[in-house]
Design a protein around this motif. Structure first.
Motif, mmCIF file in Angstrom:
data_model
loop_
_atom_site.group_PDB
_atom_site.id
_atom_site.type_symbol
_atom_site.label_atom_id
_atom_site.label_comp_id
_atom_site.label_asym_id
_atom_site.label_seq_id
_atom_site.Cartn_x
_atom_site.Cartn_y
_atom_site.Cartn_z
ATOM 1 N N LYS A 109 -3.079 -2.813 6.420
ATOM 2 C CA LYS A 109 -4.686 -2.906 6.054
ATOM 3 C C LYS A 109 -5.468 -1.839 5.557
ATOM 4 C CE LYS A 109 -5.404 -5.827 10.130
ATOM 5 N NZ LYS A 109 -5.522 -5.974 11.392
ATOM 6 N N LYS A 110 -6.591 -1.355 4.636
ATOM 7 C CA LYS A 110 -6.990 -0.512 4.598
ATOM 8 C C LYS A 110 -6.748 0.483 5.754
ATOM 9 C CE LYS A 110 -10.464 -0.539 1.626
ATOM 10 N NZ LYS A 110 -11.506 -1.074 0.556
ATOM 11 N N PRO A 111 -6.883 0.426 6.473
ATOM 12 C CA PRO A 111 -7.511 1.847 7.451
ATOM 13 C C PRO A 111 -6.083 2.225 8.137
ATOM 14 C CG PRO A 111 -8.492 -0.344 8.590
ATOM 15 C CD PRO A 111 -8.007 -0.624 7.680
ATOM 16 N N GLU A 112 -4.902 0.860 7.610
ATOM 17 C CA GLU A 112 -3.455 1.662 7.626
ATOM 18 C C GLU A 112 -3.201 2.377 7.057
ATOM 19 O OE1 GLU A 112 -1.923 -2.185 10.392
ATOM 20 O OE2 GLU A 112 -2.347 -2.286 8.668
ATOM 21 N N VAL A 113 -3.510 2.105 5.344
ATOM 22 C CA VAL A 113 -3.292 2.991 4.651
ATOM 23 C C VAL A 113 -3.950 4.594 4.630
ATOM 24 C CG1 VAL A 113 -3.868 3.627 2.287
ATOM 25 C CG2 VAL A 113 -3.388 1.109 2.219
ATOM 26 N N SER A 114 -4.990 4.869 5.037
ATOM 27 C CA SER A 114 -5.295 5.550 5.720
ATOM 28 C C SER A 114 -5.462 6.377 6.836
ATOM 29 C CB SER A 114 -7.265 5.732 6.027
ATOM 30 O OG SER A 114 -7.846 5.333 4.840
ATOM 31 N N SER A 131 -3.138 -13.350 9.416
ATOM 32 C CA SER A 131 -4.336 -12.938 9.032
ATOM 33 C C SER A 131 -5.687 -13.738 8.601
ATOM 34 C CB SER A 131 -4.642 -12.068 7.954
ATOM 35 O OG SER A 131 -4.407 -12.607 6.940
ATOM 36 N N HIS A 132 -6.767 -13.707 8.942
ATOM 37 C CA HIS A 132 -7.872 -14.223 8.580
ATOM 38 C C HIS A 132 -8.549 -14.193 7.013
ATOM 39 C CE1 HIS A 132 -8.203 -15.770 12.213
ATOM 40 N NE2 HIS A 132 -7.442 -15.081 12.867
ATOM 41 N N MET A 166 -8.773 -14.746 0.725
ATOM 42 C CA MET A 166 -8.775 -13.329 -0.193
ATOM 43 C C MET A 166 -7.904 -12.593 1.183
ATOM 44 S SD MET A 166 -10.121 -9.786 -1.459
ATOM 45 C CE MET A 166 -9.560 -9.600 -3.271
ATOM 46 N N SER A 167 -6.943 -12.018 1.036
ATOM 47 C CA SER A 167 -6.355 -11.441 2.456
ATOM 48 C C SER A 167 -6.284 -10.242 2.900
ATOM 49 C CB SER A 167 -4.235 -11.382 2.203
ATOM 50 O OG SER A 167 -3.872 -11.130 3.935
ATOM 51 N N ILE A 168 -6.620 -9.851 3.666
ATOM 52 C CA ILE A 168 -7.137 -8.080 4.128
ATOM 53 C C ILE A 168 -5.963 -7.234 4.125
ATOM 54 C CG2 ILE A 168 -8.710 -9.387 5.621
ATOM 55 C CD1 ILE A 168 -7.248 -8.829 8.169
ATOM 56 N N TYR A 169 -4.783 -7.952 4.643
ATOM 57 C CA TYR A 169 -3.645 -7.408 3.751
ATOM 58 C C TYR A 169 -3.379 -7.093 2.680
ATOM 59 C CZ TYR A 169 -2.619 -7.978 8.920
ATOM 60 O OH TYR A 169 -2.566 -8.152 10.378
ATOM 61 N N VAL A 170 -3.092 -5.558 2.257
ATOM 62 C CA VAL A 170 -2.473 -5.726 0.509
ATOM 63 C C VAL A 170 -0.610 -5.235 0.932
ATOM 64 C CG1 VAL A 170 -2.851 -4.316 -1.373
ATOM 65 C CG2 VAL A 170 -4.150 -5.004 -0.050
ATOM 66 N N LYS A 171 0.083 -5.412 -0.079
ATOM 67 C CA LYS A 171 1.262 -5.465 0.441
ATOM 68 C C LYS A 171 1.466 -3.965 -0.054
ATOM 69 C CE LYS A 171 3.719 -10.045 0.066
ATOM 70 N NZ LYS A 171 3.283 -9.811 1.354
ATOM 71 N N TYR A 172 3.035 -2.356 0.389
ATOM 72 C CA TYR A 172 3.235 -1.210 -0.195
ATOM 73 C C TYR A 172 4.153 -1.175 -0.143
ATOM 74 C CZ TYR A 172 -1.432 0.439 -0.261
ATOM 75 O OH TYR A 172 -3.000 0.664 -0.314
ATOM 76 N N LEU A 173 4.703 -0.190 -1.401
ATOM 77 C CA LEU A 173 5.597 0.156 -1.087
ATOM 78 C C LEU A 173 6.058 1.616 -0.659
ATOM 79 C CD1 LEU A 173 8.832 -0.286 -1.662
ATOM 80 C CD2 LEU A 173 8.944 0.332 -3.995
ATOM 81 N N VAL A 174 6.831 2.436 0.415
ATOM 82 C CA VAL A 174 6.569 3.717 0.581
ATOM 83 C C VAL A 174 7.902 3.807 -0.010
ATOM 84 C CG1 VAL A 174 6.400 5.040 2.376
ATOM 85 C CG2 VAL A 174 4.785 3.315 2.406
ATOM 86 N N CYS A 175 8.271 5.000 -0.340
ATOM 87 C CA CYS A 175 9.357 6.039 -0.597
ATOM 88 C C CYS A 175 8.979 7.411 -0.285
ATOM 89 C CB CYS A 175 9.604 5.489 -1.942
ATOM 90 S SG CYS A 175 9.624 4.259 -2.527
ATOM 91 N N TYR A 176 10.525 8.342 -0.097
ATOM 92 C CA TYR A 176 10.216 9.347 0.310
ATOM 93 C C TYR A 176 11.511 9.869 0.271
ATOM 94 C CZ TYR A 176 11.701 7.264 4.914
ATOM 95 O OH TYR A 176 12.437 7.009 5.780
ATOM 96 N N ASP A 177 11.912 11.474 0.141
ATOM 97 C CA ASP A 177 12.861 12.613 0.684
ATOM 98 C C ASP A 177 12.044 13.730 1.292
ATOM 99 O OD1 ASP A 177 15.159 13.553 0.232
ATOM 100 O OD2 ASP A 177 14.625 14.384 -2.499
ATOM 101 N N ILE A 178 12.758 13.402 2.355
ATOM 102 C CA ILE A 178 12.478 14.301 3.132
ATOM 103 C C ILE A 178 13.353 14.610 3.977
ATOM 104 C CG2 ILE A 178 11.347 15.584 5.467
ATOM 105 C CD1 ILE A 178 9.989 12.148 5.166
#
Length: 97
Positions: A44-49, A93-94, A1-13
């Motif tokens: 990674k989880k800390p990056e999501v934070s 990643s490990h 299992m990877s320590i990474y999770v793929k994320y989609l980020v969308c914004y309107d600023i």
């Protein structure tokens, strides 16, 4: 299992200066731009934070941003208009045991 999770980020600023600064923050997290206000990549989880804190500290109440786990196969994206030359590299990643 990877320590990474793929994320989609969308914004309107609305504010150009804030939008640029936010975009730079997303790039610093290792996300890649799919469109001007749409980013994708492994976090990674800390990056999501960090992403969440950045959103709530930087954006105004009139701005919008959503982020969620989402896996988009590169082959599928390449079938869409304008993405035929898109490439994406998985991070080294490990596995977590």
């Amino acid at each position: 299992m990877s320590i990474y999770v793929k994320y989609l980020v969308c914004y309107d600023i609305s504010d150009t200066k804030i939008r640029k600064k936010f975009s730079d923050c997303l790039k610093d997290l290792g996300l890649v731009s799919l469109q001007e206000s749409v980013f994708y990549g492994d976090l990674k989880k800390p990056e999501v934070s960090v992403l969440e804190k950045t959103v709530f500290n930087m954006l105004k109440k009139t701005d919008k941003c959503f982020w969620f786990p989402c896996s988009i196969p590169v082959e599928t994206l390449k079938k869409c208009f304008g993405y035929d030359n898109f490439s994406y590299f998985e991070p080294d990643s490990h596995a977590v045991v």
